[in-house]
Write an enzyme that holds these catalytic residues in place. Structure first.
Site, PDB file in Angstrom:
ATOM      1  N   ASP A  13       0.818  -1.223   0.000  1.00  0.00           N
ATOM      2  CA  ASP A  13       0.000   0.000   0.000  1.00  0.00           C
ATOM      3  C   ASP A  13       0.850   1.271   0.000  1.00  0.00           C
ATOM      4  O   ASP A  13       0.463   2.286   0.574  1.00  0.00           O
ATOM      5  CB  ASP A  13      -0.962   0.030   1.216  1.00  0.00           C
ATOM      6  N   HIS A  41      -4.509  -1.920  -6.239  1.00  0.00           N
ATOM      7  CA  HIS A  41      -3.848  -0.697  -6.689  1.00  0.00           C
ATOM      8  C   HIS A  41      -4.897   0.325  -7.079  1.00  0.00           C
ATOM      9  O   HIS A  41      -5.705   0.082  -7.960  1.00  0.00           O
ATOM     10  CB  HIS A  41      -2.943  -0.989  -7.899  1.00  0.00           C
TER      11      HIS A  41
HETATM   12  P1  IMP Z   1      -2.425 -12.839   2.190  1.00  0.00           P
HETATM   13  O1  IMP Z   1      -1.478 -12.290   1.191  1.00  0.00           O
HETATM   14  O2  IMP Z   1      -3.877 -12.644   1.840  1.00  0.00           O
HETATM   15  O3  IMP Z   1      -2.114 -14.268   2.546  1.00  0.00           O
HETATM   16  O4  IMP Z   1      -2.244 -12.008   3.557  1.00  0.00           O
HETATM   17  C1  IMP Z   1      -1.053 -12.093   4.333  1.00  0.00           C
HETATM   18  C2  IMP Z   1      -0.689 -10.719   4.905  1.00  0.00           C
HETATM   19  O5  IMP Z   1      -0.283  -9.863   3.856  1.00  0.00           O
HETATM   20  C3  IMP Z   1      -1.833 -10.011   5.627  1.00  0.00           C
HETATM   21  O6  IMP Z   1      -1.291  -9.247   6.697  1.00  0.00           O
HETATM   22  C4  IMP Z   1      -2.376  -9.064   4.569  1.00  0.00           C
HETATM   23  O7  IMP Z   1      -3.035  -7.958   5.132  1.00  0.00           O
HETATM   24  C5  IMP Z   1      -1.083  -8.664   3.883  1.00  0.00           C
HETATM   25  N1  IMP Z   1      -1.267  -8.236   2.495  1.00  0.00           N
HETATM   26  C6  IMP Z   1      -1.459  -9.023   1.407  1.00  0.00           C
HETATM   27  N2  IMP Z   1      -1.566  -8.279   0.305  1.00  0.00           N
HETATM   28  C7  IMP Z   1      -1.419  -7.006   0.681  1.00  0.00           C
HETATM   29  C8  IMP Z   1      -1.392  -5.760  -0.037  1.00  0.00           C
HETATM   30  O8  IMP Z   1      -1.508  -5.692  -1.258  1.00  0.00           O
HETATM   31  N3  IMP Z   1      -1.217  -4.651   0.730  1.00  0.00           N
HETATM   32  C9  IMP Z   1      -1.040  -4.692   2.073  1.00  0.00           C
HETATM   33  N4  IMP Z   1      -1.056  -5.822   2.775  1.00  0.00           N
HETATM   34  C10 IMP Z   1      -1.239  -6.973   2.088  1.00  0.00           C
END
Ligand code: IMP
Length: 434
Positions: A13, A41
């Site tokens: 982010d 995005h």
């Molecule tokens: P997952 O990628 O859904 O398995 O989530 C694992 C961790 O990565 C969690 O803390 C999510 O909030 C974080 N996360 C995954 N994708 C993003 C993103 O695009 N931006 C910010 N945090 C992310």
């Protein structure tokens, strides 16, 4: 030819979408190489807001071709929805405009079910995943039972793989989590119909990039998430399941390491994090609320409130090292306007010792205190600045201190959400030293 890789230096982010969109004007091809629709995005173009989860952010330019590399995990339903949404908004998406690697792994309904069930079972110790099935899909890839885009073109294999996987996943879902089993027939029908729509987009991304590089075309590699969410280098286990670092551009797109040129590290002017995990410079006071509200810090994928804090330069310096970053892009600088003083976290203090890097030991990281350096804030509206010299002196000092601390020059500064709200100090595509 110049290739540029865009990488998040924090916990995702950082505003990569806007920078990718700007740099796309200089590239023929834009490639995503890891992650999936856990990413979100947000772009604002001519006052119109677009949110992408899977499709590369460069899609809004008429002459660019966007590619989804083998390292991405793809939820076919989400991809088709995104295509449809763009088409509905007047942006033509055809197989000439978008390609999906035949080697990319597909997110299946059981991946989402497992992701959600596991998080629920973990209770307070949950990771806070996006619930999109990202982790379980990468697990299947490594376990060598994943379903790849190419399987959509070989229906006998698709059927066999779904049947074999579902037996095992249903056993796991019902016996361990008490969930309802998923039905073979409905998954099969859904994926058969998706295969029909997606097949025309399926290509050999690696081959295409090789040919483009031989023609000396500019290529932009778009990272998702951020270095501190990297499964190897991030705050494990509070991380995602891929490697959101520059080197992954090679593996996740199918090119050799010499094909990478400039590495642009995106640094949000403060720090945010969604989901659980340590956050040394987190603010739980008025300044944190100020950043959250002024920065509109809500997750683009899940809508969750992002945790906010001062800029953690220890974390950014770590990312510079892991990625070999040679350009910085500072985003959301305007959000800091009105805060005085502003703090920069320049070291961690742990049990009376000063740490200059992020410790691997989670218990240590949870107990680190930030060491701050105070910088004078500013009150002026900076959103109209289009050259570094137009920024107030205190803003210039803030930017210069970041550069000096991490030892990398700032090439791009974003002072607002629109494409035009940008100061371009140097174009990474023109960097012949990379
Ligand atoms: P997952 O990628 O859904 O398995 O989530 C694992 C961790 O990565 C969690 O803390 C999510 O909030 C974080 N996360 C995954 N994708 C993003 C993103 O695009 N931006 C910010 N945090 C992310």
């Amino acid at each position: 030819m110049a290739n540029v890789v865009v990488i998040g230096t924090q916990w995702g982010d950082e505003g990569k979408g806007k920078v990718v969109d700007l740099l796309s004007a200089h590239a023929k091809r834009i490639v995503r190489f890891q992650g999936g629709n856990n990413a979100g995005h947000t772009l604002v173009v001519h006052g119109e807001r677009f949110i992408f989860h899977l499709i590369p952010s460069g899609i809004l330019y008429p002459d660019t071709r966007c590619l989804i590399g083998n390292g991405v995990v793809v939820d076919p339903e989400v991809l088709l929805e995104e295509i449809k949404e763009l088409v509905d908004r007047g942006i033509a998406i055809s197989p000439e405009k978008l390609g999906l690697s035949e080697r990319a792994h597909l997110i299946m309904p059981y991946h989402k079910a497992i992701d959600i069930a596991r998080e629920k079972a973990k209770g307070d110790s949950k990771i806070g995943t996006t619930g999109r099935g990202i982790g379980p899909c990468y697990e299947d890839k490594v376990a060598r039972v994943g379903i790849r885009a190419v399987d959509l073109t070989e229906l006998d294999i698709l059927k066999e793989k779904i049947r074999a996987n579902l037996g095992e996943k249903n056993f796991y879902l019902t016996n361990l989590f008490g969930c309802e089993p998923l039905e073979y027939q409905s998954i099969l029908e859904e994926y058969l119909s998706l295969s029909h729509e997606l097949s025309p987009f399926i290509v050999d991304v690696s081959m295409e990039l090789d040919e483009a590089m031989r023609r000396k075309e500019n290529i932009l590699f778009e990272g998702a998430q951020g270095t501190h969410l990297d499964v190897d280098h991030g705050t494990y286990p509070f991380v995602t399941s891929s490697n959101p670092v520059a080197a992954t551009a090679c593996i996740g797109a199918g090119i050799g390491p010499k094909g990478l040129g400039s590495i642009v590290g995106i640094v949000k002017a403060y720090t945010t994090r969604v989901g659980s995990g340590p956050f040394v410079s987190e603010l739980t006071d008025d300044a944190g609320n100020y950043l959250q509200e002024r920065g509109q810090e809500f997750g683009a994928t899940t809508g969750r409130r992002r945790r906010c804090g001062w800029l953690d330069l220890v974390a950014v310096g770590y990312s510079v090292r892991i990625n070999g970053i040679n350009h910085l892009a500072i985003t959301k600088l305007d959000v800091l306007t009105g805060l005085d003083p502003i703090n920069l976290c320049i070291a961690y203090e742990y049990q009376g010792r000063r740490l200059e890097s992020v410790p691997a030991k989670l218990s240590a990281l949870y107990n680190c205190n930030p060491v701050y350096e105070e910088i004078d804030g500013w009150k002026e509206d900076i959103s109209g600045a289009r050259a570094f010299e137009e920024l107030p002196k205190n803003v210039q000092t803030y930017v210069r201190r970041i550069e000096e601390f991490v030892g990398v020059p700032v090439s791009i500064i974003s002072v607002g959400s629109g494409r035009e709200d940008t100061i371009f100090c140097k174009n990474p595509f023109d960097d012949t030293t990379a």
